[in-house]
Design a protein around this motif. Structure first.
Motif, PDB file in Angstrom:
ATOM      1  N   GLY A  27      -3.654 -26.402  16.792  1.00  9.11           N
ATOM      2  CA  GLY A  27      -3.656 -27.353  15.933  1.00  9.11           C
ATOM      3  C   GLY A  27      -3.262 -26.711  14.271  1.00  9.11           C
ATOM      4  N   VAL A  28      -2.388 -25.566  14.348  1.00 10.00           N
ATOM      5  CA  VAL A  28      -2.002 -24.912  13.241  1.00 10.00           C
ATOM      6  C   VAL A  28      -1.015 -25.605  12.452  1.00 10.00           C
ATOM      7  CG1 VAL A  28      -1.291 -22.696  12.286  1.00 10.00           C
ATOM      8  CG2 VAL A  28      -3.046 -22.608  13.855  1.00 10.00           C
ATOM      9  N   ALA A  29      -0.932 -25.880  11.329  1.00 10.73           N
ATOM     10  CA  ALA A  29       0.227 -26.494  10.823  1.00 10.73           C
ATOM     11  C   ALA A  29       0.993 -25.591  10.065  1.00 10.73           C
ATOM     12  CB  ALA A  29      -0.446 -27.353   9.669  1.00 10.73           C
ATOM     13  N   SER A  30       0.316 -24.529   9.567  1.00  7.29           N
ATOM     14  CA  SER A  30       1.221 -23.434   8.548  1.00  7.29           C
ATOM     15  C   SER A  30       0.605 -22.117   8.237  1.00  7.29           C
ATOM     16  CB  SER A  30       1.840 -24.110   7.271  1.00  7.29           C
ATOM     17  OG  SER A  30       0.424 -24.173   6.314  1.00  7.29           O
ATOM     18  N   TYR A  31       1.522 -21.263   8.228  1.00  9.95           N
ATOM     19  CA  TYR A  31       0.474 -19.990   7.647  1.00  9.95           C
ATOM     20  C   TYR A  31       1.248 -19.534   6.295  1.00  9.95           C
ATOM     21  CZ  TYR A  31       4.908 -17.645   9.511  1.00  9.95           C
ATOM     22  OH  TYR A  31       6.183 -17.296   9.497  1.00  9.95           O
ATOM     23  N   SER A  32       0.473 -18.748   5.513  1.00  7.20           N
ATOM     24  CA  SER A  32       0.874 -18.387   4.201  1.00  7.20           C
ATOM     25  C   SER A  32       0.886 -17.080   4.094  1.00  7.20           C
ATOM     26  CB  SER A  32       0.349 -19.218   3.180  1.00  7.20           C
ATOM     27  OG  SER A  32       0.607 -20.526   3.283  1.00  7.20           O
ATOM     28  N   TYR A  33       1.701 -16.333   3.224  1.00  9.85           N
ATOM     29  CA  TYR A  33       1.618 -14.905   2.896  1.00  9.85           C
ATOM     30  C   TYR A  33       1.984 -14.534   1.529  1.00  9.85           C
ATOM     31  CZ  TYR A  33       6.756 -14.327   3.083  1.00  9.85           C
ATOM     32  OH  TYR A  33       8.036 -14.519   2.869  1.00  9.85           O
ATOM     33  N   ALA A  34       1.255 -13.428   1.010  1.00  6.65           N
ATOM     34  CA  ALA A  34       1.455 -13.163  -0.245  1.00  6.65           C
ATOM     35  C   ALA A  34       1.421 -11.347  -0.356  1.00  6.65           C
ATOM     36  CB  ALA A  34       0.484 -13.595  -1.423  1.00  6.65           C
ATOM     37  N   ILE A  35       2.334 -10.754  -1.149  1.00  7.13           N
ATOM     38  CA  ILE A  35       2.541  -9.659  -1.517  1.00  7.13           C
ATOM     39  C   ILE A  35       2.238  -9.079  -2.833  1.00  7.13           C
ATOM     40  CG2 ILE A  35       3.746  -7.484  -1.168  1.00  7.13           C
ATOM     41  CD1 ILE A  35       5.222  -8.867   1.036  1.00  7.13           C
ATOM     42  N   VAL A  36       1.426  -8.224  -3.275  1.00  8.26           N
ATOM     43  CA  VAL A  36       1.293  -7.832  -4.602  1.00  8.26           C
ATOM     44  C   VAL A  36       0.972  -6.499  -4.862  1.00  8.26           C
ATOM     45  CG1 VAL A  36       0.367 -10.076  -5.464  1.00  8.26           C
ATOM     46  CG2 VAL A  36      -1.392  -8.156  -4.718  1.00  8.26           C
ATOM     47  N   VAL A  76      -2.570 -12.728   4.072  1.00  7.07           N
ATOM     48  CA  VAL A  76      -2.026 -13.700   5.204  1.00  7.07           C
ATOM     49  C   VAL A  76      -3.176 -14.854   5.325  1.00  7.07           C
ATOM     50  CG1 VAL A  76      -1.340 -14.164   7.475  1.00  7.07           C
ATOM     51  CG2 VAL A  76      -0.482 -12.124   6.300  1.00  7.07           C
ATOM     52  N   LYS A  77      -2.945 -15.939   5.399  1.00  6.29           N
ATOM     53  CA  LYS A  77      -4.061 -16.862   5.615  1.00  6.29           C
ATOM     54  C   LYS A  77      -3.299 -18.155   6.434  1.00  6.29           C
ATOM     55  CE  LYS A  77      -3.359 -19.552   1.255  1.00  6.29           C
ATOM     56  NZ  LYS A  77      -4.077 -19.971   0.092  1.00  6.29           N
ATOM     57  N   ALA A  78      -3.961 -18.903   7.216  1.00  7.82           N
ATOM     58  CA  ALA A  78      -3.118 -20.004   8.047  1.00  7.82           C
ATOM     59  C   ALA A  78      -4.201 -21.481   7.469  1.00  7.82           C
ATOM     60  CB  ALA A  78      -3.473 -19.808   9.357  1.00  7.82           C
ATOM     61  N   VAL A  95      -6.816 -12.559   5.258  1.00  8.00           N
ATOM     62  CA  VAL A  95      -6.860 -11.270   5.814  1.00  8.00           C
ATOM     63  C   VAL A  95      -5.807 -10.497   5.003  1.00  8.00           C
ATOM     64  CG1 VAL A  95      -6.222 -10.122   7.877  1.00  8.00           C
ATOM     65  CG2 VAL A  95      -7.236 -12.290   8.171  1.00  8.00           C
ATOM     66  N   SER A  96      -6.271  -9.277   4.671  1.00  9.72           N
ATOM     67  CA  SER A  96      -5.606  -8.394   3.862  1.00  9.72           C
ATOM     68  C   SER A  96      -5.038  -7.041   4.545  1.00  9.72           C
ATOM     69  CB  SER A  96      -6.051  -8.181   2.456  1.00  9.72           C
ATOM     70  OG  SER A  96      -7.248  -7.682   2.739  1.00  9.72           O
ATOM     71  N   ARG A  97      -4.074  -6.382   4.101  1.00 14.46           N
ATOM     72  CA  ARG A  97      -3.796  -4.997   4.687  1.00 14.46           C
ATOM     73  C   ARG A  97      -2.835  -4.370   3.564  1.00 14.46           C
ATOM     74  NH1 ARG A  97      -6.691  -6.579   7.771  1.00 14.46           N
ATOM     75  NH2 ARG A  97      -6.679  -6.488  10.210  1.00 14.46           N
TER      76      ARG A  97
END
Length: 288
Positions: free
Chosen positions: A10-19, A62-64, A75-77
Motif C-alpha cells: 500500500g505504499v504510495a510514494s517515498y520522499s527524500y531530502a539532503i541538507v 527519507v520517509k514514505a 530515517v536519516s543517515r
C-alpha cells in the motif's frame, strides 16, 4: 549517493531530502517520488537533474507515505562528499639562509596540509624507500608539517653528502592521495680554491699585476657570487673587493692599483687572500 529501502503493502510514494549538516532539519526540501508497487525497494543516485553536491558533510532524510495518506517516521543517515585530493604545500628551509635547494647542515621540511573531510595519514620517505621519517595520522582537517632533517655522519637522518628526494604522501579519509617531492643537495665540504698564477714567495717586479686561479666543488657546485679578495701588507689592508667567478670556476683580479693610481708604493712582503663559496654556503680561503 544510493538510497535503498523496503516498504510494506500500500505504499504510495517515498520522499527524500539532503541538507548540509550545519543547516539542520529546517532546511529540508522534500522531493516526493511516486511508487506504484505495494512492496518496493529502490536505489536512486543523488543528485539526478539537481545541482551537484559540493564537498562537505550532509544528512540524507527519507520517509514514505501509504495510499491512505499515513506517513512513516523519518530515517536519516549522515554522509560526506569528498571530491578533491588533499591540498599539500611543502618546502625545504634552513631557517637562516634563503636557499631551499643546497644545504651544508641540518634543515627543516615544512608544509601546510588540508582536506575538508579529514586527513587520514601523512607519510614522508627519503628517496621513496626505507622507514618513513614522518608517519602521522592527524585525524583532522588541517596539519602543519615541521620535520628537522639532521645532517650528521654518526646519527643524522642524512649521514653523507649527496642528493636526496623527500616524498610527502598525504591520504584523506576516503583514500584520495596527493604526493609532493622535493629535492635537496647536501654538501658539508668546502670548495677547493687554487692560485694558478702565483705561489708563496713569488717576486713581483711590475705593479699592477693580475692574479688567476680556480675554484671547484664536487658537491653542490661552485657559487659565482660572494667571492672576495684582500691585499695586505702586514696587518694593513691595502686593497679589497668583490671577486668575480666565471661559471667554469676560473677567476682573475688586477692587484695593486685603483682609480687613483698604484697601491703598492713600497717594496716588501705582501699577502693576497681569496675567499670563494659553494652553493651550499661553504667558504674556502687561500693566501699567497
Amino acid at each position: 549517493r544510493a538510497i535503498e529501502g523496503i516498504g510494506q503493502s500500500g505504499v504510495a510514494s517515498y520522499s527524500y531530502a539532503i541538507v548540509g549538516v550545519e543547516q539542520g532539519e529546517d532546511a529540508r526540501n522534500w522531493i516526493e517520488v511516486p511508487s506504484t508497487a505495494e512492496n518496493w525497494s529502490f536505489t536512486k543516485n543523488i543528485p539526478t537533474g539537481e545541482e551537484p553536491l559540493a564537498e562537505g558533510k550532509y544528512t540524507l532524510y527519507v520517509k514514505a507515505k501509504d495510499k491512505a495518506g499515513n506517513e512513516s517516521s523519518v530515517v536519516s543517515r549522515n554522509f560526506d562528499v569528498d571530491l578533491a585530493a588533499p591540498s599539500v604545500a611543502v618546502s625545504l628551509s634552513s631557517g637562516t639562509r634563503a636557499t631551499t635547494e643546497y644545504f651544508d647542515s641540518s634543515f627543516n621540511l615544512v608544509g601546510t596540509i588540508a582536506d575538508s573531510n579529514g586527513i587520514a595519514s601523512v607519510v614522508v620517505k627519503i628517496n621513496g624507500e626505507g622507514t618513513p621519517i614522518v608517519e602521522e595520522t592527524p585525524n583532522s582537517t588541517s596539519y602543519s608539517l615541521n620535520k628537522e632533517i639532521t645532517v650528521n655522519e654518526t646519527d643524522g637522518i642524512i649521514k653523507a653528502d649527496g642528493t636526496y628526494n623527500f616524498e610527502v604522501t598525504v591520504t584523506d579519509k576516503v583514500g584520495k592521495t596527493t604526493t609532493k617531492t622535493l629535492s635537496a643537495i647536501v654538501d658539508t665540504k668546502a670548495p677547493t680554491v687554487e692560485f694558478k698564477s702565483h705561489a708563496n714567495g713569488n717576486i713581483v717586479t711590475t705593479v699592477p699585476f693580475v692574479i688567476e686561479g680556480t675554484v671547484s666543488d664536487a658537491g653542490s657546485g661552485i657559487s659565482t657570487e660572494g667571492g672576495t679578495f684582500v691585499l695586505k701588507q702586514g696587518e694593513t689592508v691595502i686593497q679589497s673587493g668583490a671577486l668575480t667567478v666565471q661559471a667554469n670556476g676560473m677567476w682573475t683580479q688586477e692587484i695593486g692599483k685603483n682609480d687613483t693610481g698604484s697601491l703598492m708604493t713600497t717594496e716588501g712582503d705582501y699577502a693576497i687572500q681569496v675567499s670563494l663559496n659553494d652553493k651550499a654556503g661553504k667558504s674556502s680561503t687561500e693566501t699567497v
